[in-house]
Design a protein around this motif. Sequence first.
Motif, short mmCIF file in Angstrom:
data_model
loop_
_atom_site.label_atom_id
_atom_site.label_comp_id
_atom_site.label_asym_id
_atom_site.label_seq_id
_atom_site.Cartn_x
_atom_site.Cartn_y
_atom_site.Cartn_z
N UNK A 51 0.81 -1.22 0.00
CA UNK A 51 0.00 0.00 0.00
C UNK A 51 0.85 1.27 0.00
N UNK A 52 1.93 1.27 0.76
CA UNK A 52 2.78 2.47 0.82
C UNK A 52 3.44 2.74 -0.53
N UNK A 53 3.94 1.69 -1.17
CA UNK A 53 4.57 1.85 -2.48
C UNK A 53 3.54 2.28 -3.52
N UNK A 54 2.34 1.71 -3.43
CA UNK A 54 1.28 2.08 -4.36
C UNK A 54 0.91 3.55 -4.21
N UNK A 55 0.78 4.00 -2.98
CA UNK A 55 0.43 5.41 -2.76
C UNK A 55 1.52 6.34 -3.29
N UNK A 56 2.78 5.95 -3.10
CA UNK A 56 3.89 6.77 -3.61
C UNK A 56 3.85 6.86 -5.13
N UNK A 57 3.56 5.74 -5.80
CA UNK A 57 3.49 5.73 -7.26
C UNK A 57 2.30 6.54 -7.76
N UNK A 58 1.16 6.43 -7.08
CA UNK A 58 -0.02 7.19 -7.50
C UNK A 58 0.21 8.69 -7.26
N UNK A 59 0.92 9.03 -6.21
CA UNK A 59 1.28 10.44 -5.98
C UNK A 59 2.11 10.95 -7.15
N UNK A 60 3.06 10.16 -7.61
CA UNK A 60 3.85 10.53 -8.79
C UNK A 60 2.95 10.75 -10.00
N UNK A 61 1.99 9.85 -10.18
CA UNK A 61 1.06 9.96 -11.31
C UNK A 61 0.26 11.26 -11.25
N UNK A 62 -0.17 11.60 -10.04
CA UNK A 62 -0.94 12.83 -9.85
C UNK A 62 -0.09 14.05 -10.17
N UNK A 63 1.13 14.05 -9.67
CA UNK A 63 2.02 15.19 -9.87
C UNK A 63 2.41 15.36 -11.34
N UNK A 64 2.50 14.25 -12.08
CA UNK A 64 2.95 14.31 -13.47
C UNK A 64 1.81 14.43 -14.48
N UNK A 65 0.62 13.89 -14.17
CA UNK A 65 -0.42 13.83 -15.19
C UNK A 65 -1.84 14.06 -14.68
N UNK A 66 -2.22 13.41 -13.62
CA UNK A 66 -3.62 13.36 -13.25
C UNK A 66 -4.19 14.66 -12.68
N UNK A 67 -3.36 15.49 -12.10
CA UNK A 67 -3.82 16.76 -11.53
C UNK A 67 -2.93 17.90 -11.98
N UNK A 68 -3.56 19.02 -12.28
CA UNK A 68 -2.81 20.24 -12.54
C UNK A 68 -2.59 20.90 -11.18
N UNK A 69 -1.45 20.65 -10.57
CA UNK A 69 -1.23 21.04 -9.18
C UNK A 69 -1.15 22.55 -8.96
N UNK A 70 -1.14 23.32 -10.03
CA UNK A 70 -1.18 24.77 -9.88
C UNK A 70 -2.57 25.19 -9.41
N UNK A 71 -3.62 24.56 -9.96
CA UNK A 71 -4.99 24.96 -9.64
C UNK A 71 -5.82 23.85 -9.00
N UNK A 72 -5.30 22.62 -8.97
CA UNK A 72 -6.07 21.50 -8.43
C UNK A 72 -5.35 20.84 -7.26
N UNK A 73 -6.15 20.31 -6.35
CA UNK A 73 -5.61 19.48 -5.28
C UNK A 73 -6.14 18.07 -5.50
N UNK A 74 -5.52 17.10 -4.85
CA UNK A 74 -5.96 15.72 -5.01
C UNK A 74 -5.85 14.98 -3.68
N UNK A 75 -6.63 13.91 -3.61
CA UNK A 75 -6.62 13.05 -2.44
C UNK A 75 -6.63 11.61 -2.94
N UNK A 76 -5.84 10.76 -2.33
CA UNK A 76 -5.68 9.38 -2.79
C UNK A 76 -6.19 8.43 -1.70
N UNK A 77 -6.97 7.43 -2.13
CA UNK A 77 -7.38 6.34 -1.23
C UNK A 77 -6.86 5.04 -1.85
N UNK A 78 -6.20 4.23 -1.05
CA UNK A 78 -5.71 2.93 -1.50
C UNK A 78 -6.58 1.85 -0.87
N UNK A 79 -7.12 0.95 -1.71
CA UNK A 79 -7.92 -0.16 -1.23
C UNK A 79 -7.22 -1.47 -1.56
N UNK A 80 -7.16 -2.35 -0.60
CA UNK A 80 -6.51 -3.65 -0.81
C UNK A 80 -7.36 -4.56 -1.66
#
Length: 80
Positions: A51-80
């Motif tokens: 779960x920790x590694x998955x959250x770290x990778x999804x955070x990378x995805x958000x920072x690079x593609x999924x969210x425009x961090x200048x104007x958007x915020x994001x929240x991640x939930x990991x489910x097993x």
Amino acid sequence: MKAIVYVGLKPGVLDPQGRTIAGSLQNLGFDEVKSARQGKVIELDLKSENAEAAEARVTEMCEKLLANTVIESYRIEIEA
């Protein structure tokens, strides 16, 4: 493992889509709606079993593609 990413506009960023949604709901008789904010939900199926590694990778995805961090915020939930 599944990751759910919630992306929305940061406070103070104008949301014309949200304003349109709120106005349309009011026009349909939903007078209790004062305002609306529009966002998106992204569900990702992941190969990871850590779960920790998955959250770290999804955070990378958000920072690079999924969210425009200048104007958007994001929240991640990991489910097993």
